[in-house]
Each structure stands twice: as C-alpha cells, then as structure tokens.
Design a protein around this motif. Structure first.
Motif, PDB file in Angstrom:
ATOM      1  N   TRP A 223      70.299  23.905   3.791  1.00 25.14           N
ATOM      2  CA  TRP A 223      70.602  25.007   2.910  1.00 25.14           C
ATOM      3  C   TRP A 223      71.330  24.446   1.731  1.00 25.14           C
ATOM      4  O   TRP A 223      72.405  23.425   1.913  1.00 25.14           O
ATOM      5  N   ASN A 276      64.620  30.409  13.095  1.00 24.63           N
ATOM      6  CA  ASN A 276      66.013  29.517  12.630  1.00 24.63           C
ATOM      7  C   ASN A 276      66.685  30.317  11.705  1.00 24.63           C
ATOM      8  O   ASN A 276      66.460  31.365  11.464  1.00 24.63           O
ATOM      9  N   GLU A 277      67.542  29.629  11.199  1.00 24.49           N
ATOM     10  CA  GLU A 277      68.575  30.430  10.380  1.00 24.49           C
ATOM     11  C   GLU A 277      67.958  30.809   8.999  1.00 24.49           C
ATOM     12  O   GLU A 277      68.183  31.911   8.468  1.00 24.49           O
ATOM     13  N   SER A 280      65.716  33.765   9.757  1.00 23.91           N
ATOM     14  CA  SER A 280      66.569  35.134  10.052  1.00 23.91           C
ATOM     15  C   SER A 280      66.837  35.606   8.676  1.00 23.91           C
ATOM     16  O   SER A 280      66.702  37.055   8.613  1.00 23.91           O
TER      17      SER A 280
END
Length: 403
Positions: A223, A276-277, A280
């Motif tokens: 990220w 996963n993040e 989402s």
C-alpha cells in the motif's frame, strides 16, 4: 367480489378440467382475501364436478395463506413461497436471474416466463413434480424443483437461444443504458456547477510534487501502490509521462476503479478467493454512486481549498445534498428517502451516515496520497483543481461502469 370456478377458468383461459393449482392461486390473489376465503368452497366444488379436484393439501394451504393475508400476518415472501409450491410457478430467483413482477417484465422476459411455466406444467403432468411435497417444504422436493428450473434455463431452446443467457444479456443492456443516462446527467450537473464556481487554477508545483510521489508509490509493492494500480488500471511501467494525465487518471480511478486487466498483483501473486485489504477498498469505492459523488464534488468545488474533506464530512455532504439547490422545510423531510439510493438507507429507512462514512474511508486515504487533501483532511488547491476534472472523465461518454 366472489369468485367461482367458471371465473377462475375465464381468468386462466382454460377449461375447468385443465386448471392448475397456479391458476387457482393466481385467481384467489386477484380479490380481497376475505372474498377469496368465502369463494374457496364454491371453486372447490366446481373443480370437483369437472373431474379436476386438485388435492386436499392444496386447499388447506390456500385457506391458511388467505387467513394470514386477511390477518395482515403474511409477508410477500410467504405468498411467493405458497405460489411457487403450486408446482408450476417459477422461483423468483433462478441462478443469477431475478424475475421482475409481471407488469414490469420485458417482452423477452414475459416470453421466457411463459415458456418455463409451460415446461413446468409438462413436468407436473409427467409426475416429475409433487406439489404436495413442495407445500410441506420437503427439502429434497424443493431442491429438485429448483434444479429442474435451472436445467431448463441453461438449456438451448429449439431456436438455439439459451434462456438464462438471453435474459442476463438483456439485463446487462438495461443496466448499461441506465448507467449511461446517469453518467450524462451527472456530467451535465458538474459542468453547470463548475461554470458557477469559475476558474480553478492548476497549481503546477503541487502537481509536480504529487506526481513524483505517486510514481514512487506505484513502483513499490504494498500500500498504496497496489491500490493505486488497481484503481487507475495502470502498471508502474506503463504510467503516462505527462503529470496532469497521470494525476487525473488516478483520481478518476478512485471514483471509478478500472482494476487490473490480466496481470498478476504486485509481487507476482494471483488474486485470492477471499477479499484482501485492496479488494475490500475497491468494493467500497464501487459502492459509491453518482448521487454520492455529485454531493461531494459540489460541496468541495463550492467550498474551495481548505474545505473539510474527512470521510465523516463527505458522508455529511451526501446527507445534506439538495440537487435542486433549494432549502428544505420540515415538510420536505418526509421526502428525504427519495433523495437517497436505497443502498444508503439503514434498516429503519434512515440515511446510513456511518455506513456512508465507511465507504469514503479509502477515498480520503487515496486523496491524501494524491495530494487532493492534506494531512488535516482539508481540500488542497490541487484537489480543488483536479477532483472535479477527474469526475468529468469518469462521466464522459463511453467511460461506463468500472470494477
């Protein structure tokens, strides 16, 4: 109004001897439940005299559901389940297809529904369906009933058409047409808005600094680079050289994620089955609709640099948005529900501000990376210039829904 067997036959356009449970059920639902209850014995006698007695289980189930309707204890689901238990009424949902109400069906859907009913009647006559077991909610009978319908829906008709395919294709076409219309309306609205706001100068130095930061982020695994790549639909190796083009494509991707084409995720790992993040976050971004974005862009464009833009603030802008620009009176509050997408309402029919705030959390995170808002969640000059322009890209013709 009382029904009799002859009236049921007239409504079904069949002789008494050929009436099905579905025919009788549909006729009973055309009159007030109290009248239908009074009519039951007469209809039953008429069918018995015609050599078509149906079954005691059916008549008992009809009396039970009509009493529940009359007592205001029946839900739409209760009535739907009873109707489907007649053995020739298609399930409301079959695979990915949802049948519209009869009055709302397209010509194609009406044709396919009629064909399926005819198929179910053939299967009932052949002894492949036992409605008494369906009324009793027998698990095996219910599974077989659904499987029978799914087989028909996914099998070619004599003319080569596959019902499920043509129905889903039609729904896709309807959705895309509605989406294009919403895009055009939103594009016109933001154009009018920016005409009123006036010039919003491009802060060249801020853009240059943001672009350097973005290129570095997207060259690193994790990220926010991975999320930016999925939003903008660009790999780090394919970024445009022009800073404004890069920034606007990424900002547009926040509002309308493009997603990866056929490449693996950063790090060479394929997408997993579980969200996963990043997945989402993409799902949250895709749940924000035209109305929500218009509300946010209107507040930020009018407010200018320094306007609060936290996730909570953005949710508040959606809550308070009046597309007509008129102040609301207390008498207008009962109409608030019409201004919100049904997905924005909680179980009590109130605007779900906390849920909307959750959808905007990945937005504000990415806007900070873009430099559209600062560390205090306030709109920057770069965001004032760029966010409305990014939304114009999202709603421009042929952009279509993403994600």
């Amino acid at each position: 109004m009382n029904l009799d067997a002859d009236r049921v036959a007239e409504l079904a356009a069949r002789p008494l001897s050929e009436l099905t449970r579905r025919d009788v059920a549909l006729a009973l639902l055309t009159v007030p439940s109290a009248d239908a209850l009074v009519s039951l014995p007469s209809i039953r006698r008429g069918l018995l005299a015609a050599g078509n007695p149906l079954s005691a289980v059916f008549w008992s189930s009809a009396e039970t559901i009509l009493h529940k309707i009359n007592d205001s204890d029946a839900t739409v689901g209760d009535v739907r389940t009873w109707l489907e238990a007649t053995g020739t009424e298609p399930n409301g949902i079959i695979g990915l297809h949802v049948w519209d109400e009869q009055s709302e069906r397209s010509q194609l859907a009406a044709e396919m529904h009629t064909r399926l009913v005819s198929h179910l009647e053939d299967q009932l006559a052949a002894g492949e369906i036992d409605p008494d077991l369906l009324v009793a909610a027998d698990p095996a009978a219910c599974r077989d009933y659904i499987a029978l319908q799914e087989r028909w829906m996914t099998s070619p008709l004599p003319d080569g058409r596959v019902p499920m395919d043509v129905l889903l294709d039609e729904k896709d076409e309807e959705f895309l047409a509605e989406w294009d219309a919403a895009d055009a309306e939103a594009l016109a609205a933001v154009g009018d808005l920016l005409d009123q706001v006036g010039d919003r100068p491009l802060p060249a130095e801020d853009l240059r600094a943001a672009s350097v930061r973005l290129r570095e982020c997207m060259a690193r695994p994790g990220w926010p680079g991975e999320l930016l790549i999925e939003c903008g639909g660009m790999r780090a190796a394919d970024l445009p050289a022009d800073d404004a083009e890069l920034w606007l494509r990424l900002a547009a991707g926040v509002a309308s994620p493009v997603g990866p084409d056929d490449w693996s995720r950063p790090g060479g790992e394929e997408a997993e089955d579980e969200l996963n993040e990043t997945d989402s976050a993409i799902a949250a971004l895709c749940a924000i609709d035209h109305y929500d974005w218009l509300a946010v862009i209107t507040a930020l464009a009018v407010g200018g640099p320094g306007t609060s833009a936290s996730a909570a603030d953005l949710a508040g802008y959606v809550r308070d948005y009046d597309p007509d620009g008129a102040e609301r009176s207390e008498d207008d509050e009962d109409e608030d529900q019409d201004d919100y997408d049904l997905d924005d309402l909680d179980e009590d029919g109130e605007f779900d501000e906390l849920g909307m705030e959750g959808l905007f959390l990945p937005v504000t995170s990415l806007w900070q990376v873009l430099g559209a808002i600062d560390d205090d969640d306030c709109l920057t000059p770069l965001g004032w210039w760029g966010l409305p322009e990014a939304m114009r890209r999202v709603w421009a013709p042929s952009s279509g829904p993403q994600g």
